[in-house]
Design a protein around this motif. Structure first.
Motif, PDB file in Angstrom:
ATOM      1  N   GLY A  53       0.708  -1.128  -0.123  1.00  0.00           N
ATOM      2  CA  GLY A  53      -0.033   0.033  -0.124  1.00  0.00           C
ATOM      3  C   GLY A  53       0.753   1.146  -0.188  1.00  0.00           C
ATOM      4  O   GLY A  53       1.981   1.242  -0.195  1.00  0.00           O
ATOM      5  N   ASP A 109      -1.658   4.126  10.199  1.00  0.00           N
ATOM      6  CA  ASP A 109      -2.864   3.168  10.760  1.00  0.00           C
ATOM      7  C   ASP A 109      -4.295   3.839  10.560  1.00  0.00           C
ATOM      8  O   ASP A 109      -5.039   2.900   9.843  1.00  0.00           O
ATOM      9  CB  ASP A 109      -2.696   2.674  12.235  1.00  0.00           C
ATOM     10  CG  ASP A 109      -1.112   2.008  12.291  1.00  0.00           C
ATOM     11  OD1 ASP A 109      -0.674   1.333  11.550  1.00  0.00           O
ATOM     12  OD2 ASP A 109      -0.984   2.066  13.591  1.00  0.00           O
ATOM     13  N   ARG A 136      -6.161   3.649   6.883  1.00  0.00           N
ATOM     14  CA  ARG A 136      -6.762   2.348   6.389  1.00  0.00           C
ATOM     15  C   ARG A 136      -8.120   2.376   6.320  1.00  0.00           C
ATOM     16  O   ARG A 136      -8.884   1.917   5.694  1.00  0.00           O
ATOM     17  CB  ARG A 136      -6.079   1.098   7.069  1.00  0.00           C
ATOM     18  CG  ARG A 136      -4.651   0.967   6.876  1.00  0.00           C
ATOM     19  CD  ARG A 136      -4.280  -0.368   7.601  1.00  0.00           C
ATOM     20  NE  ARG A 136      -2.920  -0.561   7.354  1.00  0.00           N
ATOM     21  CZ  ARG A 136      -1.823  -0.121   8.212  1.00  0.00           C
ATOM     22  NH1 ARG A 136      -2.175   0.214   9.540  1.00  0.00           N
ATOM     23  NH2 ARG A 136      -0.638  -0.438   7.904  1.00  0.00           N
ATOM     24  N   THR A 180      -2.606   4.741   2.994  1.00  0.00           N
ATOM     25  CA  THR A 180      -3.394   4.065   1.705  1.00  0.00           C
ATOM     26  C   THR A 180      -4.645   4.569   1.298  1.00  0.00           C
ATOM     27  O   THR A 180      -5.336   4.192   0.618  1.00  0.00           O
ATOM     28  CB  THR A 180      -4.073   2.646   2.595  1.00  0.00           C
ATOM     29  OG1 THR A 180      -4.594   2.837   3.793  1.00  0.00           O
ATOM     30  CG2 THR A 180      -2.760   1.641   2.875  1.00  0.00           C
TER      31      THR A 180
END
Length: 301
Positions: free
Chosen positions: A115, A257, A260, A292
């Motif tokens: 990603g 984190d 996502r 991402t």
């Protein structure tokens, strides 16, 4: 002069994904979309080659913005599409945006398997020097990627947007970055997730793990500081549901984190006086390479 959302287009898959994202953003903002195709003429010896003469080169270069604009008009009928072709180097042209540009959108190759983004030298240079907000969009980005799953558990652009994520430094918060994030959440009728990472001062680091109460007190202080920064913005945007996260550790890791489950990640970039080199800051640099979701970089003084 009307404001526009501007997208840099070179015909690559990542720039086409960026154009689709930019068209959706233009619809949310009620603004025209300007497609800028930067055409860098081939050197004179190459331009004289039988299969790459000036006329052939110009024909193919004109097809990119024209055909892209036609497709975008069909898929986004409510958005006014303007196509513009400018000769020169991509980095130089895109860094000298006209005053009517409200937001610049660029594409970036996705990193296979893990990603995130693969930023080329042009995109990095533009992000580092443009003073208007810049959004980076991965190749392959789809409208449904920015939305929650529908009731059947299927990705759908008709479902509500995922939260907007804001990376906030309480030590030097900037109003333009915070306002941009709140406004993007309001346009999407979604929540805003504010992520703040903190570490203790260096002189407290040794022995901190053994003093749990002191660690917790530092955490409470950081959470209070975050709430204080956001208090006036909650009042200015009462319809936006805000989630505050003040977490121990590196801010970049927490933001990656959070990306996502985000529709958009918003980070800041301090404008530097030195015109040379690439200055975007370590947190923004890391988020750009590993997030991402689309990433908006908002320059501030």
């Amino acid at each position: 002069m009307p404001r526009t959302v501007t997208v840099g287009l070179d015909g690559s898959p990542e720039s086409r994904a960026a154009a689709e994202w930019a068209a959706r953003e233009a619809a949310l903002r009620g603004l025209p979309l300007k497609i800028v195709h930067v055409w860098e003429p081939a050197p004179a010896p190459m331009a004289q080659a039988p299969l790459l003469g000036p006329e052939t080169q110009q024909h193919w270069s004109e097809r990119v913005p024209r055909e892209s604009a036609e497709g975008l008009r069909l898929r986004h009928p409510g958005v006014e599409i303007i196509a513009e072709q400018i000769p020169g180097g991509a980095g130089e042209v895109l860094s000298r945006l006209p005053e009517d540009t409200e937001l610049l959108v660029l594409g970036s190759r996705g990193l296979s398997g893990i990603g995130g983004f693969m930023l080329g030298s042009v995109a990095m240079s533009v992000v580092a020097h443009v003073t208007r907000p810049v959004v980076l969009v991965r190749a392959g980005e789809q409208a449904a990627d920015e939305h929650e799953l529908d009731p059947a558990g299927i990705p759908s652009a008709a479902a509500p947007f995922r939260p907007v994520v804001l990376g906030l430094d309480t030590g030097s918060p900037d109003d333009s970055v915070i306002e941009f994030a709140f406004a993007e959440a309001a346009r999407r009728y979604t929540s805003l997730r504010v992520v703040h990472g903190w570490n203790p001062p260096p002189y407290y680091a040794y022995g901190l793990s053994a003093d749990l109460e002191f660690h917790n007190e530092l955490g409470r202080q950081q959470a209070d500081a975050l709430a204080e920064v956001l208090r006036p913005w909650r009042q200015k945007f009462p319809a936006v549901v805000v989630t505050e996260e003040s977490r121990f550790g590196q801010a970049a890791n927490h933001l990656v984190d959070a990306s996502r489950e985000a529709s958009l990640v918003v980070v800041g970039r301090r404008v530097r006086c030195n015109p040379f080199g690439v200055h975007i800051g370590p947190v923004t640099h890391s988020v750009l390479h590993h997030a991402t979701a689309p990433v908006a970089v908002v320059a501030h003084g």
